[in-house]
Write an enzyme that holds these catalytic residues in place. Structure first.
Site, PDB file in Angstrom:
ATOM      1  N   ASN A  83      36.741  78.397  39.428  1.00  0.00           N
ATOM      2  CA  ASN A  83      37.712  78.616  38.350  1.00  0.00           C
ATOM      3  C   ASN A  83      38.589  79.789  38.775  1.00  0.00           C
ATOM      4  O   ASN A  83      38.177  80.944  38.705  1.00  0.00           O
ATOM      5  CB  ASN A  83      36.953  78.934  37.052  1.00  0.00           C
ATOM      6  CG  ASN A  83      37.882  79.372  35.933  1.00  0.00           C
ATOM      7  OD1 ASN A  83      39.103  79.225  36.030  1.00  0.00           O
ATOM      8  ND2 ASN A  83      37.312  79.925  34.878  1.00  0.00           N
ATOM      9  N   LYS A 138      41.173  80.913  37.432  1.00  0.00           N
ATOM     10  CA  LYS A 138      41.793  81.623  36.299  1.00  0.00           C
ATOM     11  C   LYS A 138      43.286  81.831  36.565  1.00  0.00           C
ATOM     12  O   LYS A 138      43.895  81.003  37.225  1.00  0.00           O
ATOM     13  CB  LYS A 138      41.046  82.944  36.029  1.00  0.00           C
ATOM     14  CG  LYS A 138      39.538  82.718  35.910  1.00  0.00           C
ATOM     15  CD  LYS A 138      38.802  83.879  35.342  1.00  0.00           C
ATOM     16  CE  LYS A 138      37.321  83.535  35.256  1.00  0.00           C
ATOM     17  NZ  LYS A 138      36.534  84.542  34.568  1.00  0.00           N
ATOM     18  N   HIS A 145      36.442  77.452  27.716  1.00  0.00           N
ATOM     19  CA  HIS A 145      36.090  78.680  28.426  1.00  0.00           C
ATOM     20  C   HIS A 145      36.179  79.863  27.459  1.00  0.00           C
ATOM     21  O   HIS A 145      37.066  79.909  26.600  1.00  0.00           O
ATOM     22  CB  HIS A 145      37.027  78.894  29.619  1.00  0.00           C
ATOM     23  CG  HIS A 145      36.542  79.995  30.514  1.00  0.00           C
ATOM     24  ND1 HIS A 145      36.746  81.322  30.212  1.00  0.00           N
ATOM     25  CD2 HIS A 145      35.839  79.963  31.668  1.00  0.00           C
ATOM     26  CE1 HIS A 145      36.191  82.064  31.157  1.00  0.00           C
ATOM     27  NE2 HIS A 145      35.627  81.265  32.061  1.00  0.00           N
ATOM     28  N   GLU A 170      37.273  82.744  27.721  1.00  0.00           N
ATOM     29  CA  GLU A 170      38.565  83.449  27.692  1.00  0.00           C
ATOM     30  C   GLU A 170      39.564  82.697  26.824  1.00  0.00           C
ATOM     31  O   GLU A 170      40.404  83.306  26.161  1.00  0.00           O
ATOM     32  CB  GLU A 170      39.075  83.658  29.125  1.00  0.00           C
ATOM     33  CG  GLU A 170      38.247  84.728  29.830  1.00  0.00           C
ATOM     34  CD  GLU A 170      38.146  84.567  31.332  1.00  0.00           C
ATOM     35  OE1 GLU A 170      38.939  83.793  31.928  1.00  0.00           O
ATOM     36  OE2 GLU A 170      37.255  85.208  31.931  1.00  0.00           O
ATOM     37  N   GLU A 181      27.783  79.865  30.181  1.00  0.00           N
ATOM     38  CA  GLU A 181      28.427  81.092  30.635  1.00  0.00           C
ATOM     39  C   GLU A 181      28.273  82.187  29.585  1.00  0.00           C
ATOM     40  O   GLU A 181      29.081  82.278  28.643  1.00  0.00           O
ATOM     41  CB  GLU A 181      29.918  80.855  30.881  1.00  0.00           C
ATOM     42  CG  GLU A 181      30.209  79.919  32.017  1.00  0.00           C
ATOM     43  CD  GLU A 181      31.551  80.248  32.664  1.00  0.00           C
ATOM     44  OE1 GLU A 181      31.587  80.364  33.891  1.00  0.00           O
ATOM     45  OE2 GLU A 181      32.535  80.414  31.942  1.00  0.00           O
ATOM     46  N   GLY A 200      32.694  88.110  34.848  1.00  0.00           N
ATOM     47  CA  GLY A 200      33.573  89.105  35.459  1.00  0.00           C
ATOM     48  C   GLY A 200      33.067  90.534  35.363  1.00  0.00           C
ATOM     49  O   GLY A 200      33.827  91.477  35.584  1.00  0.00           O
ATOM     50  N   SER A 218      29.466  86.005  36.850  1.00  0.00           N
ATOM     51  CA  SER A 218      29.186  86.898  37.984  1.00  0.00           C
ATOM     52  C   SER A 218      28.294  86.239  39.044  1.00  0.00           C
ATOM     53  O   SER A 218      27.443  86.902  39.655  1.00  0.00           O
ATOM     54  CB  SER A 218      28.591  88.219  37.500  1.00  0.00           C
ATOM     55  OG  SER A 218      29.524  88.906  36.679  1.00  0.00           O
TER      56      SER A 218
HETATM   57  P1  PGA Z   1      33.063  85.177  37.129  1.00  0.00           P
HETATM   58  O1  PGA Z   1      33.757  84.122  36.145  1.00  0.00           O
HETATM   59  O2  PGA Z   1      32.349  84.369  38.185  1.00  0.00           O
HETATM   60  O3  PGA Z   1      34.198  85.983  37.697  1.00  0.00           O
HETATM   61  O4  PGA Z   1      32.117  85.981  36.330  1.00  0.00           O
HETATM   62  C1  PGA Z   1      33.097  82.946  35.780  1.00  0.00           C
HETATM   63  C2  PGA Z   1      33.923  82.164  34.812  1.00  0.00           C
HETATM   64  O5  PGA Z   1      34.574  82.774  33.952  1.00  0.00           O
HETATM   65  O6  PGA Z   1      33.962  80.926  34.862  1.00  0.00           O
END
Ligand code: PGA
Length: 253
Positions: free
Chosen positions: A8, A10, A99, A101, A171, A177, A211
């Protein structure tokens, strides 16, 4: 059950940068020892503006194109939105929906996630439905309830046959992140809670995200009920993303 590693990206990479990154990834994946990894489905989910260049870069390679979002209508007066037919026309096969976000910054509700999931399925796109609790929800003991509610809401009305098209990603929001990945045993436990939330999810791939890195991914893949990863930060580097694909392939030959 399939094993998936989904990158992903983003809101990262211009179209030019994305094409370069996709080429680097398929180049690394074409070399031994990565080449022997075909038990793993690899998906790249760049921003909408990079879908076409990434599609061109991965053509001829066993890598699928994913989108990070979709709207539920086919067309119409929805300024700024992108429909399932638009994605299909670009060669997209997977779409991330719900997601955290999107939920947090763009106000997406469980109902929106349900509509997006159904629209994706109706058009033959495979939804990757993201669910997970916030740090506060975890601290107040609401993790299981939260993922159960989110999963049920997203899959409401999806027929048993259609469930086989779904991918779910657990998640935990606090792990995304932050470098604070969820304990793998706990992630596996919540994955079981997710599977138990709706009848017929036993054979649906459930991924872990939050992460994920080459340093910790093998621990998730050691959990038999974890079917791969939804990866943000570590998917933006060709070597580390390829390493994740390799780790998944070694865990599920
Ligand atoms: P990350 O993001 O691996 O940077 O923690 C995962 C995600 O949001 O899908």
């Amino acid at each position: 059950m399939r094993t998936l590693v989904v990158g992903n990206w983003k809101m990262n990479e211009t179209a030019t940068q994305a094409a370069r990154l996709a080429r680097e990834i398929v180049d690394v994946l074409s070399m031994p020892p990565y080449r022997a990894k075909r038990s793993v489905d690899v998906v790249l989910a760049p921003p909408f503006t990079s879908l076409a260049p990434v599609r061109d870069a991965i053509a001829e390679h066993d890598v699928a194109l994913g989108a990070q979002n979709v709207y539920w209508a086919d067309s119409g007066a929805f300024t700024g939105e992108i429909s399932p037919p638009m994605l299909l026309d670009l060669g997209v096969r997977y779409v991330i929906v719900g997601h955290s976000e999107r939920r947090r910054y763009f106000g997406e509700t469980d109902e929106d996630v349900r509509k997006k999931t159904q629209a994706a399925l109706a058009h033959g796109l495979r939804p990757i439905v993201a669910v997970g609790e916030t740090g506060d929800e975890r601290d107040s003991g609401k993790t299981d309830e939260r993922v159960t509610v989110q999963t049920r809401a997203a899959l409401e009305g999806v027929t048993r046959e259609r469930l086989s098209e779904i991918v779910i990603a657990y998640e935990p929001v606090w792990a995304i992140g932050t470098g604070r990945n969820c304990d793998p045993t706990e992630a596996a436990r919540v994955i079981d809670v997710i599977r138990a939330s709706v009848a017929g999810l036993d054979d649906v791939p459930v991924l872990y995200g939050g992460s994920v890195s080459p340093a910790n991914f093998a621990q998730y893949m050691a959990m038999p009920r974890c079917c791969g990863g939804l990866v943000g930060g570590a998917s933006l580097d060709a070597q580390s993303f390829a390493l994740l694909v390799r780790i998944a392939g070694e865990a599920r030959p």
